[in-house]
Every structure is written in structure tokens, then in C-alpha cells.
Design a protein around this motif. Structure first.
Motif: not given
Length: 364
Positions: A79-84, A132-137, A273-277, A301-313
């Protein structure tokens, strides 16, 4: 939907393969001002760990000094870009005697529970990790401890036993370059007197009351194809041999043909790399008139894990009269037929729900 599911798996496989194929150049020698050293303390952060007998669930505090915050600029491109600066991993585990990345030791020589690995990285480097487009941070931030400008960090580590233990494994705290950065100077080992036997702080295993593989290939798709992980906590568990998810029963109000079965637990599913979580949290089976629906809280969302949840059948369950009678008496029911519903969110979970659903087992 089958096409979309295949496309998702192909995308994830391509990303992980590309990252794994990048050549890693040895890091240049650290500046003389930075000589990496670590000290390991008990949970109070003051008492040296010494030869203290520790167990799963115990916490140690690792204090580092002399770690150059501007080093480790080569390694994986995500997730860390080259050079960083890629920072430094701080891990606990039974590493093999030949464990050092600088000596070409394979990743399998460094077994650990990934969720407990800390990542010392500077605030400036973290700010350059893409969101973006994946929240690797977000991914890095979840494991990060600040690597200060003067080369110091403090990392609390919760001890746990990984699934694989090499025959020559040595329990200890290890540091090494983050995200495949190679820096021999930062490869440090401090032995820990660790027993896998339960101790005072060892979490008690959750009851396995709702047992569900989700789908026949759910677990293998995540851990195999996407090189990810499926983990459980707070009442949930994951059987790494069978791939079955489990949740702990909270209440059973089923009487006759109506009532609810409520469960607790959090399962987190992520790709490499948690491209999706995504998360599956606190299932509820709602029985009405002999029909049953299994719902869960899932990520928005596909990348926010347990940050925000909603109940789904998630799935419709088929319960016979005999099954309902057993549930009313609090007796086990195995092999309950399940069928996925339409409208499952987020998208990545929907794509993993396009085939047949696995049967559900209910225990008391």
C-alpha cells in the motif's frame, strides 16, 4: 452475476500478483545517526519482559529507538507507494531460525497473526499512502504506530498463537522492513518466554451456536484466490480447517412458528493489501409463520470494514415443522437449507453470494 464474481476475483488476483512480482532492492545502509534497537516491557510499559512466562492474550510493549523514519523506500508498490518510506513491522510469533528477509527467508518463515502486527511509520509517510481508488491509508492506519522524527516508537503487542509453528520456531518479538522493504539493520529479535496454554488474560473461546460456511467456496476464495484473511472476534470464530464461520447465541424467543434467534460476533473479510475489507456482524434469524430470514449487519462500502454498518437480509432459510419444534425446545438443528437473497450489499459480498449458499447448523 457469475461473470461479475469472476471479474472481481480476477482483479484481485491480478493486483496481488503484480505486487508480488515487483523486485525488491536491498536498502542502502542506514545513516550513522540511526542504530536500530528495541526494548520489550510488560503491559505497564516499564517492567522489562525478561524471562516472564507469558500466554495468549498478554500484552507487551515494544519501544524502539534508532529507526530511521526516512529509510525503507523500496519494497512492494502497495500500500505504500515506491519512494515513500515503508516503515517497519513489529511482530510476535515463532519465527524460524532463518527468518531474515535480507537473507532471502520466505514469508512462511515468519508466522504471526497478521491482525496483531504493528507498523511503525512516520506521519509524513502515512499521509502519502493513497486513499483512492482503494483506501489503503485506512488499512495502514489501523495497524500504525507513529515512527517519530528522532527514530523512536512505542508499540503495544497482544500475544496470540498463529496456526503454523515451524519445527525450529523461536517465540519472540521481531522487527523488519515494512511491506517487503529490505533493511538488515532493522531485523531484530528479542526472545519471549511464551506458552500456548491459556493464561489469566487469554480470551475464552466463543460458543459456536450458529455455524455457517456461507458458501462452499467462500473461505477459499478469500484466503486463496485473493490471498486475504477471514477472522472472527467478539463472539465470532473462523474454523481455518473447514472455513466455517461461527457466532455465539444471545437469545432464542422462537415459540411455535415465530420468534427470533439473535447472535453476537464480528467476522472481518479482507483481501491482500485490504483492497476490499467487509464485515459480517451480529446475525439474526427471524422466524415468522414457518419462514425464516437470516440477516447480518454488513459494511456500507467494500472498503470500510466495521466503520459503518447496516443490517441486510442475507438468506432465506427453510425450516420444517420438526425443525421449529426443536428450536422451540432449544435443541440443535443441523443442515438447514439456505438460499441467498437478492440485494445483498456491499458489492463485493454480493459477488461472493451468487452461487449456492451452504446449509446452516444451529446449536444450543
Amino acid at each position: 452475476m457469475t461473470y461479475l464474481r469472476s471479474a472481481l476475483i480476477g482483479l484481485l488476483a491480478m493486483c496481488t500478483a503484480l505486487a508480488g512480482a515487483v523486485a525488491v532492492a536491498p536498502e542502502a545502509a542506514a545513516a550513522p545517526a540511526f542504530t536500530p534497537k528495541i526494548s520489550v516491557y510488560l503491559a505497564d510499559g516499564v517492567t522489562p519482559v525478561g524471562n516472564t512466562q507469558l500466554h495468549p492474550g498478554d500484552v507487551v510493549v515494544v519501544k524502539g529507538r534508532g529507526f530511521d523514519p526516512n529509510a525503507n523506500t523500496s519494497g512492494l508498490p502497495v500500500p505504500v507507494p515506491p519512494g515513500v518510506p515503508h516503515g517497519t513491522f513489529i511482530a510476535f510469533g515463532p519465527f524460524a531460525k532463518n527468518w531474515r528477509p535480507s537473507q532471502d527467508a520466505p514469508e512462511e518463515a515468519r508466522p504471526t497473526n497478521r491482525s496483531n502486527v504493528k507498523w511503525a511509520i512516520s506521519d509524513a509517510a502515512l499521509a502519502q499512502v493513497p486513499d483512492v481508488p482503494f483506501d489503503m491509508r485506512r488499512t495502514v492506519r489501523g495497524r500504525a504506530v507513529t515512527l517519530h522524527r528522532n527514530g523512536t516508537f512505542t508499540a503495544p503487542i497482544t500475544l496470540s498463537t498463529p496456526e503454523d509453528i515451524p519445527a525450529d520456531g523461536r517465540w519472540g518479538i521481531y522487527t523488519y522492513g515494512g511491506a517487503n522493504a529490505i533493511n538488515a539493520a532493522q531485523e531484530i529479535y528479542v526472545p519471549i518466554n511464551y506458552s500456548t496454554a491459556p493464561g489469566a488474560n487469554t480470551p475464552k473461546p466463543a460458543e459456536r451456536n450458529l455455524i455457517w460456511k456461507y458458501s462452499p467456496d467462500f473461505y477459499q476464495t478469500v484466503v486463496g484466490t485473493t490471498q486475504g484473511a477471514v477472522s472472527g472476534k467478539e463472539g465470532a470464530g473462523v474454523d481455518e480447517k473447514t472455513g466455517a464461520l461461527s457466532f455465539e447465541l444471545v437469545s432464542n424467543t422462537v415459540k411455535g412458528s415465530s420468534g427470533d434467534l439473535r447472535y453476537r460476533g464480528t467476522v472481518v473479510v479482507n483481501t491482500r493489501f485490504n483492497l476490499f475489507e467487509i464485515a459480517l456482524v451480529d446475525p439474526v434469524i427471524r422466524v415468522r409463520g414457518g419462514k425464516a430470514v437470516l440477516s447480518m449487519k454488513t459494511s456500507t462500502t467494500d472498503m470500510n470494514g466495521t466503520d459503518v454498518l447496516r443490517r441486510v437480509n442475507i438468506a432465506d432459510l427453510t425450516l420444517s415443522r420438526a425443525d421449529l419444534a426443536r428450536l422451540s425446545r432449544g435443541e440443535d438443528v443441523a443442515g438447514v437449507r439456505a438460499a441467498f437473497r437478492s440485494g445483498i450489499t456491499p458489492t463485493s459480498l454480493a459477488l461472493l453470494s451468487t452461487g449456492p449458499a451452504s446449509p446452516v447448523t444451529l446449536r444450543f
